[in-house]
Motif scaffolding. Structure first.
Motif, PDB file in Angstrom:
ATOM      1  N   GLU A 156      92.027 -42.124 -32.747  1.00  0.00           N
ATOM      2  CA  GLU A 156      92.569 -40.770 -32.684  1.00  0.00           C
ATOM      3  C   GLU A 156      93.711 -40.603 -33.676  1.00  0.00           C
ATOM      4  O   GLU A 156      94.534 -41.505 -33.846  1.00  0.00           O
ATOM      5  CB  GLU A 156      93.090 -40.458 -31.274  1.00  0.00           C
ATOM      6  N   LEU A 157      93.758 -39.436 -34.298  1.00  0.00           N
ATOM      7  CA  LEU A 157      94.867 -39.072 -35.167  1.00  0.00           C
ATOM      8  C   LEU A 157      95.641 -37.964 -34.447  1.00  0.00           C
ATOM      9  O   LEU A 157      95.133 -36.866 -34.264  1.00  0.00           O
ATOM     10  CB  LEU A 157      94.349 -38.579 -36.516  1.00  0.00           C
ATOM     11  N   VAL A 158      96.857 -38.296 -34.015  1.00  0.00           N
ATOM     12  CA  VAL A 158      97.624 -37.392 -33.153  1.00  0.00           C
ATOM     13  C   VAL A 158      98.647 -36.601 -33.967  1.00  0.00           C
ATOM     14  O   VAL A 158      99.390 -37.162 -34.779  1.00  0.00           O
ATOM     15  CB  VAL A 158      98.347 -38.191 -32.047  1.00  0.00           C
ATOM     16  N   PHE A 159      98.680 -35.269 -33.722  1.00  0.00           N
ATOM     17  CA  PHE A 159      99.667 -34.385 -34.337  1.00  0.00           C
ATOM     18  C   PHE A 159     100.548 -33.832 -33.220  1.00  0.00           C
ATOM     19  O   PHE A 159     100.058 -33.181 -32.300  1.00  0.00           O
ATOM     20  CB  PHE A 159      98.982 -33.244 -35.090  1.00  0.00           C
ATOM     21  N   ARG A 160     101.832 -34.107 -33.310  1.00  0.00           N
ATOM     22  CA  ARG A 160     102.763 -33.712 -32.258  1.00  0.00           C
ATOM     23  C   ARG A 160     103.499 -32.431 -32.647  1.00  0.00           C
ATOM     24  O   ARG A 160     104.050 -32.346 -33.740  1.00  0.00           O
ATOM     25  CB  ARG A 160     103.758 -34.843 -31.993  1.00  0.00           C
ATOM     26  N   GLY A 161     103.484 -31.444 -31.702  1.00  0.00           N
ATOM     27  CA  GLY A 161     104.083 -30.147 -31.958  1.00  0.00           C
ATOM     28  C   GLY A 161     105.594 -30.200 -31.983  1.00  0.00           C
ATOM     29  O   GLY A 161     106.193 -31.264 -31.818  1.00  0.00           O
ATOM     30  N   PRO A 162     106.257 -29.042 -32.203  1.00  0.00           N
ATOM     31  CA  PRO A 162     105.652 -27.701 -32.282  1.00  0.00           C
ATOM     32  C   PRO A 162     104.887 -27.504 -33.587  1.00  0.00           C
ATOM     33  O   PRO A 162     105.113 -28.218 -34.561  1.00  0.00           O
ATOM     34  CB  PRO A 162     106.860 -26.761 -32.212  1.00  0.00           C
ATOM     35  N   PHE A 163     103.987 -26.504 -33.572  1.00  0.00           N
ATOM     36  CA  PHE A 163     103.089 -26.314 -34.701  1.00  0.00           C
ATOM     37  C   PHE A 163     103.448 -25.095 -35.552  1.00  0.00           C
ATOM     38  O   PHE A 163     102.603 -24.568 -36.259  1.00  0.00           O
ATOM     39  CB  PHE A 163     101.654 -26.185 -34.193  1.00  0.00           C
ATOM     40  N   ASN A 164     104.715 -24.649 -35.466  1.00  0.00           N
ATOM     41  CA  ASN A 164     105.157 -23.524 -36.301  1.00  0.00           C
ATOM     42  C   ASN A 164     105.658 -23.988 -37.662  1.00  0.00           C
ATOM     43  O   ASN A 164     106.186 -23.212 -38.445  1.00  0.00           O
ATOM     44  CB  ASN A 164     106.239 -22.713 -35.589  1.00  0.00           C
ATOM     45  N   GLU A 165     105.521 -25.285 -37.937  1.00  0.00           N
ATOM     46  CA  GLU A 165     105.846 -25.843 -39.243  1.00  0.00           C
ATOM     47  C   GLU A 165     104.875 -26.984 -39.536  1.00  0.00           C
ATOM     48  O   GLU A 165     104.079 -27.358 -38.683  1.00  0.00           O
ATOM     49  CB  GLU A 165     107.284 -26.347 -39.280  1.00  0.00           C
ATOM     50  N   VAL A 166     104.938 -27.528 -40.753  1.00  0.00           N
ATOM     51  CA  VAL A 166     104.012 -28.597 -41.135  1.00  0.00           C
ATOM     52  C   VAL A 166     104.259 -29.840 -40.283  1.00  0.00           C
ATOM     53  O   VAL A 166     105.388 -30.283 -40.120  1.00  0.00           O
ATOM     54  CB  VAL A 166     104.175 -28.949 -42.627  1.00  0.00           C
ATOM     55  N   VAL A 167     103.170 -30.382 -39.717  1.00  0.00           N
ATOM     56  CA  VAL A 167     103.237 -31.606 -38.908  1.00  0.00           C
ATOM     57  C   VAL A 167     102.422 -32.677 -39.629  1.00  0.00           C
ATOM     58  O   VAL A 167     101.263 -32.461 -39.991  1.00  0.00           O
ATOM     59  CB  VAL A 167     102.680 -31.380 -37.490  1.00  0.00           C
TER      60      VAL A 167
END
Length: 230
Positions: free
Chosen positions: A15-26
């Motif tokens: 899994e490749l996990v992206f941690r928020g918040p998502f109002n900017e580049v993650v």
């Protein structure tokens, strides 16, 4: 002919996990290690190319070398009810001997049975508290031949973030300028209309006396003159 097993060690592997918040580049890092005695060509693909920016998205990993790929999720409005079905695939093949003149052509000419691939699921974590064992990238000391490559990747990530921040600032300046111009236009309109106290009244020309008034004056003068003569 059976498919070749993936030669690279991929971390994370599932899994490749992206941690928020998502109002900017993650950004999530994907580490590719080549434990073999041959050079390996790699390419990173995604099912949502408009949503992600991958740097570098392809290249060559030397024997015993490693590359860290930065996968950048672009800002968007996160909807917890929307199911995320995005996936990534790391496709690889052994590089030919000698200098590679055109890597793109090399991928076009490769036979299907020479390809190796690994698939990863994309996980969006709005809380930023995900602790999936497969998604943790362990910090290791970079190898000697990989220091310059890592520096270039870090510089590219920093440059992209600066471009995004500059675009946001430019957008804010445009909006502020638009508001200022509107205020100036309204002010000019108000100032061009003089107040009632400053308005100049144009005097009207006095109307001429009616003709019969002159006749009466002539008669009176005639009577007075006649009395004086008599």
């Amino acid at each position: 002919m059976s498919k070749l097993d993936q030669v690279l060690q991929i971390e994370p592997s599932v899994e490749l996990v992206f941690r928020g918040p998502f109002n900017e580049v993650v950004t999530a890092d994907l580490k590719l290690t080549n434990p073999s005695d041959k050079r390996v060509c790699f390419k990173v693909k995604t099912t949502a190319p408009k949503r992600y920016c991958v740097r570098p998205n392809s290249g060559v990993i030397e024997s015993k070398g490693a590359v860290t790929v930065a996968v950048m999720l672009q800002p968007f409005d996160y909807d917890p009810n929307e199911k995320n079905k995005h996936k990534f695939m790391v496709q690889t093949m052994f590089a030919p001997d000698g200098k590679i003149e055109n890597q793109e052509q090399l991928w076009k000419d490769v036979l299907p049975e020479q390809l190796m691939d690994s698939k990863l699921k994309c996980v969006l974590d709005p809380t930023g508290n995900s602790a999936s064992q497969n998604s943790v990238v362990h910090e290791e000391k970079p190898t000697v031949g990989n220091v310059d490559s890592q520096k270039r990747q870090d510089e590219e990530i920093r440059r992209l973030k600066e471009q995004i921040n500059a675009l946001k600032e430019e957008n804010s300046n445009i909006k502020a300028e638009e508001v200022r111009l509107r205020k100036v236009a309204m002010s000019d309109t108000v100032s061009s209309t003089p107040p009632p106290s400053q308005r100049v009244e144009v005097p009207t020309q006095a109307s001429a006396l009616p003709p019969y008034v002159y006749l009466i004056v002539v008669l009176i003068l005639g009577i007075l003159i006649g009395k004086i003569i008599l």
